[in-house]
Design an enzyme around this catalytic site. Sequence first.
Site, PDB file in Angstrom:
ATOM      1  N   LYS A 115      31.450  93.355 -13.478  1.00  5.17           N
ATOM      2  CA  LYS A 115      30.658  94.308 -14.262  1.00  5.17           C
ATOM      3  C   LYS A 115      29.147  94.056 -14.083  1.00  5.17           C
ATOM      4  CE  LYS A 115      34.328  95.110 -17.692  1.00  5.17           C
ATOM      5  NZ  LYS A 115      34.666  95.224 -19.144  1.00  5.17           N
ATOM      6  N   TYR A 135      37.431 104.882 -17.683  1.00  8.87           N
ATOM      7  CA  TYR A 135      37.834 104.373 -19.001  1.00  8.87           C
ATOM      8  C   TYR A 135      38.319 105.496 -19.928  1.00  8.87           C
ATOM      9  CZ  TYR A 135      36.308  99.494 -18.380  1.00  8.87           C
ATOM     10  OH  TYR A 135      36.193  98.176 -17.995  1.00  8.87           O
ATOM     11  N   ASN A 177      31.167  91.712 -20.662  1.00  7.71           N
ATOM     12  CA  ASN A 177      32.169  90.650 -20.522  1.00  7.71           C
ATOM     13  C   ASN A 177      32.600  90.396 -19.071  1.00  7.71           C
ATOM     14  OD1 ASN A 177      33.768  92.891 -20.251  1.00  7.71           O
ATOM     15  ND2 ASN A 177      35.159  92.399 -21.920  1.00  7.71           N
ATOM     16  N   HIS A 191      36.486  93.322 -15.225  1.00 11.56           N
ATOM     17  CA  HIS A 191      37.607  94.176 -15.617  1.00 11.56           C
ATOM     18  C   HIS A 191      38.800  93.812 -14.755  1.00 11.56           C
ATOM     19  CE1 HIS A 191      40.185  97.681 -16.185  1.00 11.56           C
ATOM     20  NE2 HIS A 191      40.335  97.649 -14.877  1.00 11.56           N
ATOM     21  N   GLU A 193      44.167 102.948 -11.044  1.00 17.96           N
ATOM     22  CA  GLU A 193      42.791 102.454 -10.903  1.00 17.96           C
ATOM     23  C   GLU A 193      42.431 102.176  -9.444  1.00 17.96           C
ATOM     24  OE1 GLU A 193      42.597 100.424 -15.350  1.00 17.96           O
ATOM     25  OE2 GLU A 193      42.449  99.140 -13.582  1.00 17.96           O
TER      26      GLU A 193
HETATM   27  P1  RTP Z   1      38.803  95.701 -19.301  1.00 21.77           P
HETATM   28  O1  RTP Z   1      39.620  96.972 -19.439  1.00 21.77           O
HETATM   29  O2  RTP Z   1      37.332  95.970 -19.109  1.00 21.77           O
HETATM   30  O3  RTP Z   1      39.387  94.790 -18.267  1.00 21.77           O
HETATM   31  O4  RTP Z   1      38.886  94.879 -20.652  1.00 21.77           O
HETATM   32  P2  RTP Z   1      40.182  94.553 -21.502  1.00 21.77           P
HETATM   33  O5  RTP Z   1      41.406  95.149 -20.872  1.00 21.77           O
HETATM   34  O6  RTP Z   1      40.183  93.089 -21.763  1.00 21.77           O
HETATM   35  O7  RTP Z   1      39.858  95.304 -22.861  1.00 21.77           O
HETATM   36  P3  RTP Z   1      40.132  96.839 -23.258  1.00 21.77           P
HETATM   37  O8  RTP Z   1      40.854  96.847 -24.552  1.00 21.77           O
HETATM   38  O9  RTP Z   1      40.731  97.598 -22.107  1.00 21.77           O
HETATM   39  O10 RTP Z   1      38.654  97.375 -23.531  1.00 21.77           O
HETATM   40  C1  RTP Z   1      37.798  97.791 -22.476  1.00 21.77           C
HETATM   41  C2  RTP Z   1      36.420  97.250 -22.728  1.00 21.77           C
HETATM   42  O11 RTP Z   1      35.887  97.852 -23.891  1.00 21.77           O
HETATM   43  C3  RTP Z   1      35.103  96.901 -24.603  1.00 21.77           C
HETATM   44  N1  RTP Z   1      35.651  96.708 -25.939  1.00 21.77           N
HETATM   45  N2  RTP Z   1      34.905  96.628 -26.995  1.00 21.77           N
HETATM   46  N3  RTP Z   1      33.999  96.370 -29.666  1.00 21.77           N
HETATM   47  C4  RTP Z   1      35.297  96.317 -29.402  1.00 21.77           C
HETATM   48  O12 RTP Z   1      36.123  96.135 -30.268  1.00 21.77           O
HETATM   49  C5  RTP Z   1      35.725  96.455 -28.030  1.00 21.77           C
HETATM   50  N4  RTP Z   1      36.978  96.418 -27.628  1.00 21.77           N
HETATM   51  C6  RTP Z   1      36.925  96.594 -26.295  1.00 21.77           C
HETATM   52  C7  RTP Z   1      35.158  95.598 -23.849  1.00 21.77           C
HETATM   53  O13 RTP Z   1      33.955  95.481 -23.085  1.00 21.77           O
HETATM   54  C8  RTP Z   1      36.379  95.748 -22.969  1.00 21.77           C
HETATM   55  O14 RTP Z   1      36.249  94.996 -21.768  1.00 21.77           O
HETATM   56 MG    MG Z   2      41.503  97.146 -20.261  1.00 24.07          MG
END
Ligand code: RTP
Ligand code: MG
Length: 139
Positions: free
Chosen positions: A11, A51, A114, A117, A128
């Site tokens: 990212k 997203y 973070n 991804h 994806e």
């Molecule tokens: P990613 O898709 O980016 O790999 O991350 P992830 O699966 O670990 O998390 P996901 O639930 O898919 O969420 C995508 C991105 O959204 C942001 N996020 N913010 N403030 C919040 O509660 C929150 N929850 C998710 C994070 O940057 C996450 O990587």
């Molecule tokens: Mg995710």
Amino acid sequence: MSKERTLSIIKPDAVAKNVIGQIYQRFEDAGLKIVAAKMKHLSQAEAEGFYAVHKERPFFGELVAFMTSGPVMIQVLEGDNAISKNRDIMGATNPKEAAAGTIRADFAESIDANAVHGSDAPETAAVEIAYFFSSIELN
Ligand code: RTP
Ligand code: MG
């Protein structure tokens, strides 16, 4: 064990910190092979489309703004159980909760910025990968 492919994105925060090489080393050390890669500055539409699953979530606007704030490095990783293996070495979404030695524990700033991804399931990995790479870019 089954050989899989997963989509990974380094990212904008991690690209700006100049740690692409260190993160690639983590992939290689875990037995994940980089089989396709490109650097790209995502447009608003490209980030929103990627997203789209999160479009009703309260953090969607911030997520899209962050993902378009600078270039990202996008790669396809291949290896045994690549999807779950990549998620393991990434660590938890919130770096404060990420296990020691994971990419997010070592390189991420916050739950928004973070570092990486990774696809979360075979179905999302296929969608994806096809979102960013055409068939002639994938051997
Ligand atoms: P990613 O898709 O980016 O790999 O991350 P992830 O699966 O670990 O998390 P996901 O639930 O898919 O969420 C995508 C991105 O959204 C942001 N996020 N913010 N403030 C919040 O509660 C929150 N929850 C998710 C994070 O940057 C996450 O990587
Ligand atoms: Mg995710």
